[in-house]
Design an enzyme around this catalytic site. Structure first.
Site, PDB file in Angstrom:
ATOM      1  N   HIS A 156     -13.482  -3.698  -2.921  1.00  0.00           N
ATOM      2  CA  HIS A 156     -12.583  -4.864  -2.829  1.00  0.00           C
ATOM      3  C   HIS A 156     -11.315  -4.640  -3.662  1.00  0.00           C
ATOM      4  CE1 HIS A 156     -16.175  -7.040  -1.309  1.00  0.00           C
ATOM      5  NE2 HIS A 156     -16.787  -6.358  -2.263  1.00  0.00           N
ATOM      6  N   SER A 277      15.937   5.697  -3.457  1.00  0.00           N
ATOM      7  CA  SER A 277      16.475   4.482  -2.866  1.00  0.00           C
ATOM      8  C   SER A 277      17.995   4.592  -2.845  1.00  0.00           C
ATOM      9  CB  SER A 277      16.053   3.283  -3.710  1.00  0.00           C
ATOM     10  OG  SER A 277      16.960   2.215  -3.527  1.00  0.00           O
ATOM     11  N   LYS A 283      14.022   4.730  -8.335  1.00  0.00           N
ATOM     12  CA  LYS A 283      12.938   4.784  -7.359  1.00  0.00           C
ATOM     13  C   LYS A 283      12.567   6.187  -6.920  1.00  0.00           C
ATOM     14  CE  LYS A 283      11.861   1.630  -4.860  1.00  0.00           C
ATOM     15  NZ  LYS A 283      11.159   0.437  -4.510  1.00  0.00           N
ATOM     16  N   GLU A 290       3.867   6.611   3.767  1.00  0.00           N
ATOM     17  CA  GLU A 290       4.080   5.353   4.475  1.00  0.00           C
ATOM     18  C   GLU A 290       4.315   5.582   5.964  1.00  0.00           C
ATOM     19  OE1 GLU A 290       7.143   3.034   2.424  1.00  0.00           O
ATOM     20  OE2 GLU A 290       6.368   3.854   0.557  1.00  0.00           O
TER      21      GLU A 290
END
Ligand code: ARG
Length: 457
Positions: A156, A277, A283, A290
């Site tokens: 979980h 970024s 970043k 992804e």
């Protein structure tokens, strides 16, 4: 445009209809397989006395010339052609004349599509398998380096029990091993020759289907000519196997995204597989992971599209089936691209042992071990579970970990607690004592590594 199949109609189709009907932009990639199939077919025709060996010689030379010219770039596949099969045959006839017109004796384009697809997918599946093995090697590399990196295992997404990072990675290895099994299974069932089905009903010519099957490396001949040209279950099976590869990649990708976040900090990706970024200078994004996660949806879509194309189609061939290639090629290209980027990304990532250990120290992930310790002292497990629950509550109240709670506090909760518990709940011991088969203990992890190592050999 005038057609090779002119006769019944005047064959003058509208340009829009030609464009809509054409599949050459998609099936042009099967030119090698189409030529290979035609070579085997022509040799069989000669062997059976349906054409002469002289004619076969002309056809073979013509086809090999076409193959060489496409490969060298001297011959471009005509984007106006109806499909790759028509293109090759028309080009052959243009080059060698009448002998070329005999190639299509005792054969149909439906045979060609069904043969070419099987040959093409057989080769490409072997490449996918090789790519999965490459990923397995990357996982192995990391697993071997992280056999003692303790981190929380999660359920979980809540910290659950201590494990070693190698064990976590090897879970993915097991999935990829099964993926390879599924691809190989699908290929085995697919590897049957439909050549000689002749549109649907077989042929009046005295052909030799076994000869062409052997020549093309098939394990046998399809038993039913209607089935041979009109099912695409092998496409469904393969896309489905690819979809599962993507499922596994996508879960792995999601974990990479989590692990590389500052919240986790378990892993750092090599700069070569990250992006920055355009606005935020700090970043370092896990775009590759992804994108893999994102592209998974395409492959699921391909699977659904393929199933839907087949649903409700009367036997035998229907033009709907031309759509098979769009589905299966897209799934294939996607899974190859994803595996191609994922393997080096995993091989070059840097796991952070300290960050993992720090996370493992929080969240009371050794609570199960403390309960097991009380069980060892004679307490029934359910009672021990409750006792440890109360102990955890006390720790939270006092802002301490189980390791930090002093013995006098423990004693307030249960007499069975004694000094030995600190040893029992040390994270290293928690992992070390999980000696059950398939567990996170060292012997099991080493067995898994040996198994995967043997598998990728
Ligand atoms: N390009 C077509 C396909 O891929 C071939 C069509 C063959 N058959 C036919 N009778 N039109 O399905």
């Amino acid at each position: 445009m005038a057609k090779m199949w002119a006769g019944r109609t005047d064959s003058v189709t509208a340009k829009a209809a030609d464009d809509f009907n054409s599949s050459v932009a998609v099936d042009g990639r099967m030119f090698r397989q189409d030529i290979e199939g035609s070579l085997a077919h022509a040799e069989m025709l000669a062997g059976c006395g349906i054409i002469t060996y002289a004619e076969f010689g002309e056809i073979a030379e013509g086809l090999k010339g076409i193959l060489a010219d496409i490969e060298s770039g001297a011959l471009k596949i005509d984007p106006e052609a109806e499909d790759v099969h028509m293109f090759v045959e028309a080009e052959l006839t243009a080059r060698i004349g009448d002998a070329g017109k005999k190639l299509h004796t005792a054969r149909s384009r439906n045979d060609q599509v069904a043969v070419d697809m099987r040959l093409y997918l057989r080769e490409e599946s072997a490449e996918v398998v090789a790519l999965v093995k490459e990923l397995l090697r990357a996982v192995l590399l990391q697993a071997k380096a992280t056999k003692e990196f303790i981190l929380p295992g999660y359920t979980h997404l809540q910290r659950a029990q201590p494990i070693v990072f190698a064990h976590h990675l090897l879970a993915y290895a097991m999935m990829f091993v099964r993926d390879i099994g599924r691809i190989n299974d699908a290929v085995r069932r697919m590897n049957v020759s439909p050549l000689g089905s002749c549109a649907l009903a077989g042929t009046t010519y005295d052909t030799d289907r076994t000869f062409t099957a052997k020549k093309l490396g098939f394990d046998g001949v399809s038993m039913n000519s209607i089935d041979g040209v009109s099912d695409r279950d092998f496409c469904v099976e393969l896309i489905s196997a690819f979809a599962l590869v993507m499922t596994h990649l996508s879960r792995f990708a999601e974990e990479v995204v989590l692990w590389t976040s500052s919240e986790f900090g378990f892993v750092e990706l090599d700069d070569a597989y990250t992006t920055g970024s355009s606005i935020m200078p700090q970043k370092k994004n896990s775009d590759m992971a992804e994108l893999v996660r994102g592209k998974t949806g395409r492959v699921y879509g391909d699977l659904m599209a393929m199933l839907t194309v087949l649903k409700g189609l009367p036997l035998a061939y229907n033009k709907d089936m031309q759509e098979d290639k769009e589905c299966v090629f897209d799934a294939l290209d996607t899974v190859k691209a994803c595996l191609g980027i994922f393997a080096p990304m995993i091989a070059t990532m840097k796991p952070h042992r300290e960050n993992m250990y720090r996370a493992a120290g929080k969240g009371f992930i050794n609570a199960t071990d403390l309960a097991d310790y009380l069980v060892g002292k004679g307490m029934p497990f359910r009672t021990a579970y409750k006792t440890v629950g109360e102990t955890v509550a006390l720790c939270i109240k006092e802002d301490k970990t189980l390791e930090e709670l002093p013995m006098e506090e423990y004693k307030k909760i249960s007499d069975l607690y004694d000094e030995g518990l600190y040893d029992a709940i040390s994270l290293v011991n928690c992992v070390r004592r999980r000696t059950s088969e398939g567990g996170t203990g060292a012997a099991s992890v080493n067995r898994q590594i040996a198994f995967v190592e043997e598998f990728v050999k």
